[in-house]
Design a protein around this motif. Structure first.
Motif: not given
Length: 336
Positions: A40-44
């Motif tokens: 899961l690629r989480v961009s924050v």
């Protein structure tokens, strides 16, 4: 019977080969399991407070325990994260559900998993004579973000309801990034400052005084301050095609929050990345995060609809787009 040297060597070789084959089988099984674990690629935002929760998830293996591998992609700003998400370069971002409602109303199948109910407020200097929003008339107000900032809109609504004034007309606003508003407020350049919750915590720790929080203002307006505003955003196709991934993310988030709610040692571990300037600031940030943890269970959609109606009235289509009513299917319940 004695074994000859040659026979003994052959048996040792066979035993060694068997051990190597067994070890290789274990390795291949582990590699296969690793390959099957979805990422899961989480961009924050690179320095956002959500990183404290994501760090907790990764450190304790809460992602793998819930069937996925977390991959955090630090971004320079919220707009960049949204571009990555919309362009397929990220699977998850963090945003407010007002934005998600706007996207759903425009035909984009995005859904929202509650993450935090933490909100900011307005602070004044310790020696300010202001006691209510009405006392800010004629003063310069710093607002983190722009004219459509949700905290600014809620505080404008309360000033109108409680005091019959329009803060947008009765004050001079300075809009800017949260760090700029933070520095300007501490420097005495502003009569009041509206900022995100963690900057507000830092300003209070530095001696500024809270005039009113957004949560208090929302309650005075008849809104539910328990409605989470921020959350993880995923695409509806993931919810349909890989529901276990979405539920895994929600469960990992809830488990991390359970640790952060109770375990002071976990906060000591996180302290270096929090970059707190003092013990008081560290304590304020920890307390603010804990206060923002939403209760388990579904979002009250009637309360959310009331907040959306307020945003539509004061922010108009520039803020909510076509979302005049709460779109169906917006909220996904977080893990229990």
């Amino acid at each position: 019977m004695r074994l000859t040297g040659g026979r003994r060597s052959r048996q040792l070789a066979i035993a060694l080969a068997g051990a190597l084959i067994g070890a290789l089988a274990v390795f291949l099984a582990a590699a296969a399991a690793l390959a099957e674990t979805p990422v899961l690629r989480v961009s924050v935002l690179k320095f956002g407070t959500v990183n404290w929760e994501l760090d907790t998830i990764a450190h304790h293996g809460l992602d793998r325990a819930n069937g996925f591998e977390l991959q955090v992609q630090g971004m320079a700003g919220g707009a960049a994260a949204k571009v990555a998400f919309q362009g397929g370069e990220a699977d998850v971002i963090v945003s407010d559900w007002i934005w998600v409602a706007r996207q759903r109303a425009a035909g984009k199948d995005y859904v929202f998993i509650p993450y935090s109910k933490a909100v900011g407020g307005i602070v004044v200097s310790a020696d300010s004579t202001a006691r209510t929003l009405a006392d800010l008339k004629g003063q310069k107000i710093g607002v983190a973000g722009g004219p459509l900032d949700k905290s600014w809109i809620i505080l404008r609504a309360l000033a109108e309801q409680a005091h019959g004034i329009d803060l947008a007309k009765e004050t001079e606003q300075v809009f800017g990034a949260p760090p700029l508003i933070f520095k300007s407020a501490l420097g005495g350049e502003l009569g009041g400052a509206i900022n995100y919750w963690h900057f507000m915590a830092k300003m209070e720790a530095a001696g500024m005084r809270r005039l009113i929080s957004v949560a208090e203002a929302a309650e005075d307006l008849g809104l539910d301050p328990e409605t989470p505003l921020l959350g993880y955003v995923v695409k509806g196709e993931m919810l349909r095609d890989k529901p276990q991934l979405v539920s895994g993310l929600a469960a990992a988030s809830r488990s991390a929050k359970a640790l952060l709610a109770e375990d002071d040692a976990e906060w000591e571990r996180l302290r270096p990345r929090m970059k707190a300037a003092s013990d008081a600031e560290f304590a304020a940030l920890k307390a603010g995060f804990r206060a923002g943890i939403p209760a388990p269970g579904p979002v009250d959609e009637d309360s959310a609809a009331a907040l959306l109606a307020l945003m539509a009235r004061l922010g108009g289509s520039d803020l909510v787009g076509l979302a005049s009513d709460l779109p169906d299917g917006l909220f996904v319940e977080a893990g229990s």
